[in-house]
Design an enzyme around this catalytic site. Structure first.
Site, PDB file in Angstrom:
ATOM      1  CG  ASN A 165      36.167  42.331  35.805  1.00  0.00           C
ATOM      2  OD1 ASN A 165      35.470  42.348  34.790  1.00  0.00           O
ATOM      3  ND2 ASN A 165      35.796  41.707  36.922  1.00  0.00           N
ATOM      4  CD1 TRP A 166      37.449  48.080  32.254  1.00  0.00           C
ATOM      5  CD2 TRP A 166      36.907  48.200  30.085  1.00  0.00           C
ATOM      6  NE1 TRP A 166      38.417  48.821  31.624  1.00  0.00           N
ATOM      7  CE2 TRP A 166      38.100  48.911  30.289  1.00  0.00           C
ATOM      8  CE3 TRP A 166      36.376  48.130  28.794  1.00  0.00           C
ATOM      9  CZ2 TRP A 166      38.783  49.559  29.249  1.00  0.00           C
ATOM     10  CZ3 TRP A 166      37.051  48.769  27.757  1.00  0.00           C
ATOM     11  CH2 TRP A 166      38.240  49.478  27.988  1.00  0.00           C
ATOM     12  CE  LYS A 167      33.767  43.970  38.842  1.00  0.00           C
ATOM     13  NZ  LYS A 167      33.448  43.921  40.248  1.00  0.00           N
ATOM     14  CG  HIS A 216      34.165  38.063  39.276  1.00  0.00           C
ATOM     15  ND1 HIS A 216      33.188  38.596  40.090  1.00  0.00           N
ATOM     16  CD2 HIS A 216      35.185  38.959  39.268  1.00  0.00           C
ATOM     17  CE1 HIS A 216      33.606  39.771  40.548  1.00  0.00           C
ATOM     18  NE2 HIS A 216      34.808  40.021  40.067  1.00  0.00           N
ATOM     19  CD  GLU A 239      30.913  41.491  40.435  1.00  0.00           C
ATOM     20  OE1 GLU A 239      31.109  41.586  39.210  1.00  0.00           O
ATOM     21  OE2 GLU A 239      31.397  42.288  41.265  1.00  0.00           O
ATOM     22  CD  GLU A 244      38.410  39.626  42.150  1.00  0.00           C
ATOM     23  OE1 GLU A 244      38.813  40.741  41.841  1.00  0.00           O
ATOM     24  OE2 GLU A 244      37.363  39.145  41.714  1.00  0.00           O
ATOM     25  N   GLY A 282      34.318  46.175  45.243  1.00  0.00           N
ATOM     26  CA  GLY A 282      33.484  47.364  45.071  1.00  0.00           C
ATOM     27  C   GLY A 282      33.094  48.058  46.365  1.00  0.00           C
ATOM     28  CB  SER A 324      38.477  47.946  47.269  1.00  0.00           C
ATOM     29  OG  SER A 324      37.072  47.811  47.357  1.00  0.00           O
ATOM     30  N   GLY A 381      38.558  46.354  39.227  1.00  0.00           N
ATOM     31  CA  GLY A 381      37.223  46.622  38.713  1.00  0.00           C
ATOM     32  C   GLY A 381      37.014  48.120  38.531  1.00  0.00           C
ATOM     33  N   GLY A 382      36.429  48.757  39.535  1.00  0.00           N
ATOM     34  CA  GLY A 382      36.059  50.172  39.455  1.00  0.00           C
ATOM     35  C   GLY A 382      37.181  51.085  38.967  1.00  0.00           C
TER      36      GLY A 382
END
Ligand code: PGA
Length: 260
Positions: free
Chosen positions: A12-14, A101, A103, A171, A177, A216, A237-238
């Site tokens: 998930n590159w956001k 999500h 976010e 999640e 993150g 994470s 993600g990251g």
């Protein structure tokens, strides 16, 4: 005999990456996935920002990597400035879409009811929705994590849910993150709880539906996550923003012969 579920590792590159950086990253991931064939026996999915879909679609051709969106609107088309429909994602070469999500739930006030409509839109466009659920830190600290996740599941999953056409991602909001994760016992307990909840409402789907963990995830903790029975993959993600940290995660899940 335990059910075998094919692992799914999602990038998930956001809202990250230029055209040049992202196509380079996708090409690097794709060439390694091609080189690993036989070793990498899991589904790998890249969900870039919408403006990069076309570029990434080209970069991953012939690699077997899937393409996905990060959100969609419930409608097919219309006066919805800034949105895109599930059909548009499908037209751009997507097979999956991340929905609900945290976010989006928190940043845009998305309700379970809206997420349910988006899931139906994904089904309509033959996309596989990855439906995200998870509690905040204060909800966990007050002992309500399971209740919150159960409510999110009941209200965001449409009655027509099929295990082959949907994925659930747990999640915890506070793990996203942050570099912090729940304990293995907590993840194991929550995933078993999610499967049991699905069994209650969709008895024929519960054993086959894939449940991902997200929050994470990195190349170190993925090996331990893989060992949890009800974890069928991860939403990253990251650590998905570099091939060096993302590819080892795909390899960890690909080598999990219990699931193939
Ligand atoms: P993270 O993000 O891996 O950076 O915690 C996961 C996600 O939000 O999907």
């Amino acid at each position: 005999m335990p059910v075998k579920r094919r692992p799914l590792v999602v990038a998930n590159w956001k809202m990250n990456g230029t055209i040049e950086e992202s196509s380079g990253l996708a090409r690097e991931i794709a060439s390694q996935v091609i080189a690993d064939k036989g070793l990498v026996d899991c589904d790998v999915l890249i969900c870039p920002p919408a403006y990069l879909l076309n570029v990434i679609w080209e970069a991953i051709q012939d690699s077997g990597i899937f393409l996905g969106g990060q959100d969609c609107h419930p409608a097919v088309h219309g006066a919805y400035t800034g949105d895109h429909s599930a059909e548009m994602l499908s037209d751009a070469g997507c097979q999956y879409v991340i929905l609900g999500h945290s976010e989006r739930r928190n940043g845009y006030g998305e309700s379970d009811n809206l997420i349910c409509k988006k899931v139906l839109a994904a089904f309509r466009a033959l996309l596989v929705p990855i439906i995200c659920v998870g509690e905040t830190e204060s909800e966990r600290n007050s002992g309500r994590a399971s209740n919150i996740v159960e409510k999110q599941l009941i209200n965001s999953l449409p009655k027509t849910l099929k295990s082959s056409s949907a994925v659930i991602a747990y999640e915890p909001v506070w793990a996203i993150g942050s570099g912090r994760t729940p304990t293995l016992d907590e993840i194991s307990h929550m995933h078993a709880f999610i499967r049991a909840t699905i069994k209650q409402y969709f008895p024929s789907e519960s054993e086959n539906i894939r449940l991902l963990y997200g929050g994470s995830v990195n190349e170190i903790n993925s090996a331990t996550l893989r060992g949890i029975d009800d974890v069928d993959g991860v939403l990253v993600g990251g650590a998905s923003l570099s091939a060096k940290s993302f590819l080892p995660i795909t390899q960890v899940f690909a080598s999990d012969k219990r699931r193939l």
